[in-house]
Design a protein around this motif. Sequence first.
Motif, PDB file in Angstrom:
ATOM      1  N   GLY A  85       4.444   5.856  -5.011  1.00 12.57           N
ATOM      2  CA  GLY A  85       4.723   6.227  -5.904  1.00 12.57           C
ATOM      3  C   GLY A  85       3.881   7.219  -6.956  1.00 12.57           C
ATOM      4  N   ARG A  86       2.551   6.754  -6.557  1.00 11.98           N
ATOM      5  CA  ARG A  86       1.475   8.091  -7.318  1.00 11.98           C
ATOM      6  C   ARG A  86       2.147   9.243  -6.630  1.00 11.98           C
ATOM      7  NH1 ARG A  86      -3.634   6.566  -8.544  1.00 11.98           N
ATOM      8  NH2 ARG A  86      -3.679   8.805  -9.251  1.00 11.98           N
TER       9      ARG A  86
ATOM     10  N   LEU B  51      -0.428   5.085   6.449  1.00 11.47           N
ATOM     11  CA  LEU B  51       0.067   6.486   7.102  1.00 11.47           C
ATOM     12  C   LEU B  51       1.283   6.485   6.112  1.00 11.47           C
ATOM     13  CD1 LEU B  51       1.661   3.832   9.564  1.00 11.47           C
ATOM     14  CD2 LEU B  51       0.854   5.829   9.866  1.00 11.47           C
ATOM     15  N   ALA B  52       1.288   6.315   4.492  1.00  6.38           N
ATOM     16  CA  ALA B  52       1.701   6.704   3.223  1.00  6.38           C
ATOM     17  C   ALA B  52       1.290   7.610   3.160  1.00  6.38           C
ATOM     18  CB  ALA B  52       2.132   5.183   2.599  1.00  6.38           C
ATOM     19  N   VAL B  53       0.586   7.327   2.911  1.00  6.31           N
ATOM     20  CA  VAL B  53      -0.637   9.079   2.961  1.00  6.31           C
ATOM     21  C   VAL B  53      -0.336  10.081   3.312  1.00  6.31           C
ATOM     22  CG1 VAL B  53      -2.681  10.336   2.757  1.00  6.31           C
ATOM     23  CG2 VAL B  53      -2.879   7.668   1.453  1.00  6.31           C
ATOM     24  N   ALA B  54      -0.411  10.120   4.876  1.00  7.70           N
ATOM     25  CA  ALA B  54       0.376  11.281   6.083  1.00  7.70           C
ATOM     26  C   ALA B  54       1.886  11.234   5.822  1.00  7.70           C
ATOM     27  CB  ALA B  54       0.544  10.609   7.053  1.00  7.70           C
TER      28      ALA B  54
ATOM     29  N   GLY C  72       1.243  -1.553  -0.228  1.00  7.53           N
ATOM     30  CA  GLY C  72      -0.399   0.068   0.352  1.00  7.53           C
ATOM     31  C   GLY C  72       0.726   1.255   0.326  1.00  7.53           C
ATOM     32  N   ALA C  73       1.980   1.349   0.923  1.00  6.46           N
ATOM     33  CA  ALA C  73       2.568   2.129   0.728  1.00  6.46           C
ATOM     34  C   ALA C  73       3.377   2.774  -0.501  1.00  6.46           C
ATOM     35  CB  ALA C  73       3.560   2.234   2.456  1.00  6.46           C
ATOM     36  N   PHE C  74       4.002   1.797  -1.033  1.00  3.47           N
ATOM     37  CA  PHE C  74       4.186   1.780  -2.522  1.00  3.47           C
ATOM     38  C   PHE C  74       3.776   2.239  -3.376  1.00  3.47           C
ATOM     39  CE2 PHE C  74       7.172   0.556  -5.828  1.00  3.47           C
ATOM     40  CZ  PHE C  74       8.649   0.896  -5.610  1.00  3.47           C
ATOM     41  N   PHE C  75       2.950   2.090  -3.345  1.00  2.94           N
ATOM     42  CA  PHE C  75       1.506   2.400  -4.483  1.00  2.94           C
ATOM     43  C   PHE C  75       0.829   3.798  -3.851  1.00  2.94           C
ATOM     44  CE2 PHE C  75      -2.987   3.979  -5.363  1.00  2.94           C
ATOM     45  CZ  PHE C  75      -3.098   3.174  -6.678  1.00  2.94           C
TER      46      PHE C  75
ATOM     47  N   LEU D 221       4.956  10.325  -6.254  1.00  4.42           N
ATOM     48  CA  LEU D 221       6.728  10.614  -7.180  1.00  4.42           C
ATOM     49  C   LEU D 221       6.022  10.577  -8.556  1.00  4.42           C
ATOM     50  CD1 LEU D 221       9.170   9.761  -4.630  1.00  4.42           C
ATOM     51  CD2 LEU D 221       7.849  11.775  -4.672  1.00  4.42           C
ATOM     52  N   GLY D 222       5.527  10.275  -9.073  1.00  4.93           N
ATOM     53  CA  GLY D 222       4.397  10.229 -10.020  1.00  4.93           C
ATOM     54  C   GLY D 222       5.731   9.329 -10.683  1.00  4.93           C
ATOM     55  N   GLY D 223       5.552   8.254 -10.562  1.00  4.12           N
ATOM     56  CA  GLY D 223       6.487   6.800 -11.113  1.00  4.12           C
ATOM     57  C   GLY D 223       5.544   5.858 -11.196  1.00  4.12           C
ATOM     58  N   GLN D 224       6.131   4.270 -11.724  1.00  4.70           N
ATOM     59  CA  GLN D 224       5.375   3.652 -12.608  1.00  4.70           C
ATOM     60  C   GLN D 224       4.844   2.885 -10.668  1.00  4.70           C
ATOM     61  OE1 GLN D 224       4.651   3.206 -15.828  1.00  4.70           O
ATOM     62  NE2 GLN D 224       5.396   5.071 -16.314  1.00  4.70           N
ATOM     63  N   VAL D 225       3.404   3.048 -11.159  1.00  2.00           N
ATOM     64  CA  VAL D 225       3.088   1.536 -10.164  1.00  2.00           C
ATOM     65  C   VAL D 225       2.038   0.528 -10.421  1.00  2.00           C
ATOM     66  CG1 VAL D 225       2.742   4.352  -8.928  1.00  2.00           C
ATOM     67  CG2 VAL D 225       0.603   3.167 -10.167  1.00  2.00           C
ATOM     68  N   GLY D 226       2.311   0.093 -12.058  1.00  2.25           N
ATOM     69  CA  GLY D 226       1.083  -1.066 -12.763  1.00  2.25           C
ATOM     70  C   GLY D 226       2.316  -2.283 -11.801  1.00  2.25           C
ATOM     71  N   PRO D 227       3.675  -2.134 -11.719  1.00  4.34           N
ATOM     72  CA  PRO D 227       3.930  -3.706 -11.201  1.00  4.34           C
ATOM     73  C   PRO D 227       3.334  -3.749  -9.716  1.00  4.34           C
ATOM     74  CG  PRO D 227       5.364  -2.198 -12.452  1.00  4.34           C
ATOM     75  CD  PRO D 227       4.525  -1.644 -12.553  1.00  4.34           C
ATOM     76  N   ILE D 228       2.987  -2.752  -8.743  1.00  3.15           N
ATOM     77  CA  ILE D 228       3.074  -3.487  -8.062  1.00  3.15           C
ATOM     78  C   ILE D 228       1.816  -3.636  -8.164  1.00  3.15           C
ATOM     79  CG2 ILE D 228       2.229  -0.418  -7.153  1.00  3.15           C
ATOM     80  CD1 ILE D 228       4.346  -3.399  -5.203  1.00  3.15           C
ATOM     81  N   VAL D 229       0.726  -2.198  -8.791  1.00  4.77           N
ATOM     82  CA  VAL D 229      -0.797  -3.124  -8.512  1.00  4.77           C
ATOM     83  C   VAL D 229      -0.887  -4.465  -9.091  1.00  4.77           C
ATOM     84  CG1 VAL D 229      -3.181  -2.361  -9.025  1.00  4.77           C
ATOM     85  CG2 VAL D 229      -1.682  -0.545  -9.027  1.00  4.77           C
ATOM     86  N   PHE D 230       0.126  -4.588 -10.083  1.00  6.16           N
ATOM     87  CA  PHE D 230      -0.362  -6.920 -10.582  1.00  6.16           C
ATOM     88  C   PHE D 230      -0.344  -7.047  -9.082  1.00  6.16           C
ATOM     89  CE2 PHE D 230       1.713 -10.021 -12.510  1.00  6.16           C
ATOM     90  CZ  PHE D 230       0.605 -10.370 -13.246  1.00  6.16           C
TER      91      PHE D 230
END
Length: 297
Positions: A213-214, A255-258, A207-210, A216-225
């Motif tokens: 990633g969003r 926590l990642a949102v915060a 969840g934090a990686f997603f 910072l504008g990174g690629q979140v496709g792999p973590i979503v998969f």
Amino acid sequence: MSTESSPAPETSVPTCYRHPGRETYVRCTRCDRYICPECMRDAAVGHQCVECVAEGNRGVRRARPHTALGVRGASSSVPVVTYSLIGVCVLAYLAELSSWRFITDFMMVGQGVLPNGKIVGVAEGEWYRLFTSMFLHQRGGSFGITHILFNMWALWALGPALEQVLGRWRFLALYGLAGLGGSVLLYLVDPGNSAVGASGAIFGLFGAFFVIGRKLGGQVGPIVFLLVINLVLTFSVDGISWEGHIGGLVVGAALAVAFAYAPAARRRLVHIAAPVVMFGLLAVLVMVKTAELSPSI
């Protein structure tokens, strides 16, 4: 009467203190010694010798760089927390192999009865089970060693990047509270069931990686998969604690949102308050459930 002029006194030409054969008229602004062009180092005013520059650098504390989220990073690029967590889980697994009692003494269970008739669990005051269970893994059954192998691979794959961008203490707080969130949800929903594993904390990292990633504008496709695949397995394979996975995912993402979206002017305050508030909320939920399971007589 003739007069004879006396010869002018001889004057020695100054030379570099490190290279006596080189003439120079430049002095170090700090120690006042003569220095040649090779020994000169630019200073705020004039030049300094290499020894004064080195001595000055030893007395200056180097500022640690800030990460992409605007937080101060670690003084070393080595993901110390990630490697330490992996090490603790491996050591705990070796302890499990030596004795089944290690599992029964530290696994997550809200309220249960051992074969010898002893009542154990969080409701009986064994609150440490909420934490210790996240370092244990199945040593047999349908998953076997693949349980710890997958979790440690996920921690090794996601941990260093998150630890670098969050800093060590934020990363550790997120990991620990995500694991705690999984245990708490299991306690609330099914206190009679037992569970072990770092999966709640790992889902928190998903969840934090997603979220980060969003941000910072990174690629979140792999973590979503990867997250979708694991959620499908969570609800389709028997023996998996969906409460642990979902609880860890929700806490880790929150926590990642915060951490990621805290306003710059109050970033440090939000980053400290978020884990404290989350821990307090989880503690209150545990106390309420414990009071429900252990009514006063």
